[in-house]
Design an enzyme around this catalytic site. Structure first.
Site, PDB file in Angstrom:
ATOM      1  N   LEU A 106      24.399  25.407   7.066  1.00 12.20           N
ATOM      2  CA  LEU A 106      24.667  26.809   7.369  1.00 12.20           C
ATOM      3  C   LEU A 106      24.783  27.654   6.116  1.00 12.20           C
ATOM      4  CD1 LEU A 106      27.420  26.257  10.109  1.00 12.20           C
ATOM      5  CD2 LEU A 106      25.049  26.936  10.499  1.00 12.20           C
ATOM      6  N   GLU A 153      19.517   8.284  12.851  1.00  9.15           N
ATOM      7  CA  GLU A 153      20.595   8.191  13.838  1.00  9.15           C
ATOM      8  C   GLU A 153      20.091   8.616  15.217  1.00  9.15           C
ATOM      9  OE1 GLU A 153      23.671  10.615  12.284  1.00  9.15           O
ATOM     10  OE2 GLU A 153      22.510  12.455  12.344  1.00  9.15           O
ATOM     11  N   ILE A 167      14.496  23.227  12.078  1.00 11.27           N
ATOM     12  CA  ILE A 167      13.825  22.976  10.801  1.00 11.27           C
ATOM     13  C   ILE A 167      13.443  21.502  10.653  1.00 11.27           C
ATOM     14  CG2 ILE A 167      13.990  23.184   8.302  1.00 11.27           C
ATOM     15  CD1 ILE A 167      15.854  25.571   8.722  1.00 11.27           C
TER      16      ILE A 167
END
Length: 432
Positions: free
Chosen positions: A314, A239, A220
């Site tokens: 999730l 990051e 995504i």
């Protein structure tokens, strides 16, 4: 006085010989992802039965080396700072250690002695004329470990880029050197389907020109990136340096010209992608690789105006709590930098943080929007921090909203098949 090259030759050895620096009970620090040194970890696997209680601490192991072995875990075992495909089974069955953490705080845990760092094993660039190596692929917490460790062993590879930033180790800091020449491991972009595309479009439409991006790993977030090619003057403070970012540079969407912090520079702490990406990083003045207590610190990252944080989850409950790293009590990944960058985006002037997830799992049989998180779920992003939650059915903005308003907004972006039972659950809980 010895020259850098003389010191290099004096410390050069075979991978198996370099293991002589280890002692029973040592914690070996290994960089994130493809910064792991394959020759050294292969040699450690081969000799694992000669050690007792040696741990290998790492975020996101990429290869399942032979030391991932339940029968020899008392000799050498993995200490996961974030679980991935190589380490997940070991983490879920309990024969590797799992260490909860914020990515931004790992260097401090090492500095403060809360997480041991007896030795460092890392992939590194070749030495330069001034005697420095670059830990460009995994700067992260490894630089803090280099400063703390009794023994530093570098696996030098000509395919590792020499990057700019706070990622350089001098030959005088190194105990042993091993050479290898295999290609750095490549990690392709995830598969993107219609659900990911729909979510990506919702997020992309909310990202303005001149924004600075933090992009997490996954289908995504990459679907968002693919729909940003028409944007202008985007910046990068993230990051992970990946191929999606490289695509945005090549199409001209990323220029870093309008960044309010470190203008003109892309900032990251590790790289995960193709050889093309690694070559792009080599001596590129546009890119700086820094430790995670710099890249991920919410105060530092939040100095970027219009910081857009994009991370996957999730499960999200009706209060907005995000379970992004476990399935019930079973660890699946780790906190990583999600919480760091959600809080950074909240601090940023004009910033937005996006938690993205499909509305369902297991072929539409389970809703990912749930009344309460599954028992034992690790909460990655708290109810107080979450901002935008996005599924293929829309966007729920939660900050400043009441519990009732949050539940209404989240049910509206749940899969239609589950909205009725979510409303009934909300009524039963007294939310409606």
């Amino acid at each position: 006085m010895q020259t850098a090259q003389q010191m290099y030759q004096e410390k050069l050895c075979k991978a198996a010989e370099a293991l002589a620096v280890l002692r029973d009970g040592d914690m070996i620090i290994v960089p994130t992802g493809v910064g792991e040194p394959p020759a050294l970890l292969t040699a450690l696997s081969s000799q694992r039965r000669t050690f007792q209680d040696v741990k290998v601490a790492q975020i996101l192991a990429m290869r399942k080396f032979d030391y991932f072995d339940i029968d020899t875990a008392h000799h050498v075992r993995h200490a996961a700072l974030f679980l991935g495909g190589a380490s997940r089974a070991a983490g879920q069955t309990g024969w590797c250690d799992f260490i909860p953490n914020y990515f931004s705080e790992l260097p401090k845990l090492i500095d403060d002695g809360l997480m041991p760092a007896d030795a460092v094993f890392s992939l590194a660039s070749p030495i330069n004329e001034q005697g420095f190596f670059s830990l460009s692929l995994g700067t992260d917490y490894t630089m803090a470990a280099v400063a703390k460790a009794r023994a530093v062993v570098l696996e030098c590879n000509p395919n590792v880029p020499f990057a700019h930033g706070q990622c350089h180790v001098h030959i005088s800091q190194v105990t042993r050197i091993v050479e290898s020449a295999e290609q750095v491991m490549e990690v392709g972009l995830p598969t993107i389907g219609p659900v990911q595309e729909a979510i990506g479009k919702y997020v992309a439409d909310m990202i303005d020109d001149g924004s600075t991006l933090q992009i997490g790993y996954g289908g995504i977030p990459d679907a968002v990136v693919m729909q940003l090619s028409g944007k202008h003057d985007l910046g990068i403070h993230t990051e992970m340096m990946g191929d999606g970012i490289l695509t945005l540079v090549e199409c001209g969407a990323v220029t870093n010209r309008q960044k309010s912090f470190m203008k003109g520079k892309m900032v990251a702490t590790f790289a995960l992608g193709s050889n093309k990406l690694y070559q792009f990083m080599h001596h590129n003045p546009m890119i700086e690789m820094h430790p995670s207590n710099f890249t991920n610190d919410p105060y530092i990252a939040g100095q970027n105006d219009k910081l857009m944080s994009i991370n996957a989850s999730l499960q999200v409950d009706l209060l907005g709590q995000c379970g992004s790293e476990s399935i019930g009590h079973l660890p699946y990944s780790g906190t990583g930098g999600q919480s760091d960058f959600v809080r950074a985006a909240n601090r940023s002037r004009g910033g937005k943080s996006f938690i993205v997830l499909p509305s369902t799992a297991k072929d539409n049989t389970l809703s990912r929007i749930v009344p309460v998180l599954s028992p034992g779920t690790h909460v990655s992003t708290s109810k107080n921090d979450v901002n935008y939650v996005v599924t293929e059915y829309g966007v729920a903005q939660l900050r400043g909203k009441s519990a009732k308003q949050r539940a209404q907004a989240l049910i509206a972006i749940a899969h239609p098949d589950f909205r009725g039972e979510l409303r009934a659950a909300a009524n039963k809980m007294g939310v409606f």
